[in-house]
Design an enzyme around this catalytic site. Structure first.
Site, mmCIF file in Angstrom:
data_model
loop_
_atom_site.group_PDB
_atom_site.id
_atom_site.type_symbol
_atom_site.label_atom_id
_atom_site.label_comp_id
_atom_site.label_asym_id
_atom_site.label_seq_id
_atom_site.Cartn_x
_atom_site.Cartn_y
_atom_site.Cartn_z
ATOM 1 C CD GLN A 148 -39.289 -22.884 16.261
ATOM 2 O OE1 GLN A 148 -39.264 -21.844 16.907
ATOM 3 N NE2 GLN A 148 -39.752 -22.951 15.012
ATOM 4 C CB CYS A 154 -41.726 -19.458 15.990
ATOM 5 S SG CYS A 154 -42.576 -18.692 14.573
ATOM 6 C CG HIS A 290 -38.782 -16.315 14.590
ATOM 7 N ND1 HIS A 290 -39.215 -17.619 14.725
ATOM 8 C CD2 HIS A 290 -37.849 -16.139 15.564
ATOM 9 C CE1 HIS A 290 -38.564 -18.205 15.728
ATOM 10 N NE2 HIS A 290 -37.747 -17.328 16.248
ATOM 11 C CG ASN A 310 -35.307 -17.519 19.059
ATOM 12 O OD1 ASN A 310 -36.425 -17.850 18.678
ATOM 13 N ND2 ASN A 310 -34.317 -17.324 18.211
#
Length: 347
Positions: A148, A154, A290, A310
């Site tokens: 990102q 996110c 997150h 992630n």
């Protein structure tokens, strides 16, 4: 004329001064040596990551942050080598303070707890049998790890990963979808591009928009932009979304056993910033900040874990993934992972 006693006292004082001076010089030399070694590490890190600073003052300030982070990482790994199930490392974020890191890399908007009146159906409620381990990567339902960058979106990466997963499961095609479309076009409500958002709201947009286009057609830029007409060329559609019952890791396990699931976590600590491998069992809160994606679960020795994709690039963690402890005593799960999970649905 000085007496013998006075001469002895003066000699003792002189000896003490010499000893203290020698000790001070030795301490100074050790400090200089450590500082020199750390500067070498910083220069090597700069070369490895292609960093550039605007002037010597900025470089010095970033060195001080790098040094503090490196000392913390070294201390953690040294003190916890035998007892801890995870390790830390000096990664691409080593010259950022934790506050700077959180501001750029997190962006989930945790507003209020879900009310009972707003609760959605949960189609996996009556599932009674689930596999002991699941890894959706091995089943072809997970695209490569993305990055990102310096944009707090996110939420978009989490929603897209879950949508990519359900698309593959329903169509047999793994398509890399566009996060930038969400950043640019999903801006009429709580989702605000690099300023943060929510996965549930992103799922609502995807459904109402008639789907998402591909990453190839609408590539990621890492900044807020204007919505492109390309957004009207969907490559994948969903019929809606469902929330997993709050604070229930067993229900979350049922959902993840059937598809990749968007989850929100508290990733505010330094151990998240520098996580490099193992099952994360560290301390963290439940101030969700997150968005990530649960793409499996398993057991490492006796420690149960969630497999989390992630969006900080594949040089972070375990090639872009983190394994987080599963089945903790707290109802919210480690770092609040069971508080607000959700997933898209498709025909």
């Amino acid at each position: 004329m000085a007496s013998a006693h006075q001469w002895q006292l003066a000699a003792a004082l002189l000896l003490l001064v010499i000893i203290l001076a020698s000790s001070s010089q030795s301490s100074w030399a050790r400090t200089l040596s450590v500082d020199s070694s750390m500067r070498t590490r910083h220069e090597e890190w700069i070369a490895e990551h292609g960093k550039a600073y605007k002037d010597p003052a900025e470089k010095e300030a970033r060195f001080r942050i790098f040094k503090a982070n490196a000392e913390y990482i070294d201390s953690f790994n040294s003190l916890h080598a035998a007892a801890s199930s995870y390790t830390l490392s000096i990664n691409q974020f080593a010259d950022l303070t934790n506050d700077e890191f959180k501001a750029a890399r997190n962006g989930y908007k945790h507003i209020t707890s879900r009310s009972s009146s707003a609760r959605t159906p949960f189609k996996y409620e009556n599932v009674t049998q689930v596999p002991s381990t699941v890894d959706w990567r091995k089943k072809g339902a997970v695209t490569p790890v993305k990055d990102q960058g310096q944009c707090g979106c996110c939420w978009a990466f989490s929603a897209v990963a879950a949508t990519e997963g359900i698309t593959q499961l329903t169509t047999g095609k793994l398509i890399s979808l566009s996060e930038q479309e969400l950043v640019d076009c999903d801006t009429s409500g709580q989702d605000q591009g690099c300023e943060g958002g929510l996965m549930d709201v992103a799922f609502q947009f995807i459904q109402q928009n008639g789907g998402l286009t591909t990453e190839a057609k609408y590539p990621y830029q890492g900044v807020d932009g204007s919505c492109s007409a390309t957004s009207k060329q969907p490559a994948a559609k969903i019929t809606g979304y469902e929330d997993v019952p709050t604070n229930d890791e067993n229900s979350l396990m049922k959902a993840v056993a059937n598809q990749p699931v968007s989850v929100a976590i508290d990733a505010s600590g330094s151990d998240f910033q520098f996580y490099s491998g193992g099952v994360f069992t560290g301390s963290c809160g439940t101030q969700l900040d997150h968005g990530v994606t649960a793409v499996g679960y398993g057991v490492d020795g006796t420690t149960k874990y969630w497999l989390i994709k992630n969006s900080w690039g594949d040089s972070w963690g375990e090639e872009g993934y983190i394994r987080m402890q599963r089945g903790v005593d707290a109802a919210e799960g480690l770092c609040g992972i069971a508080m607000e999970p959700s997933y898209p649905t498709a025909a």
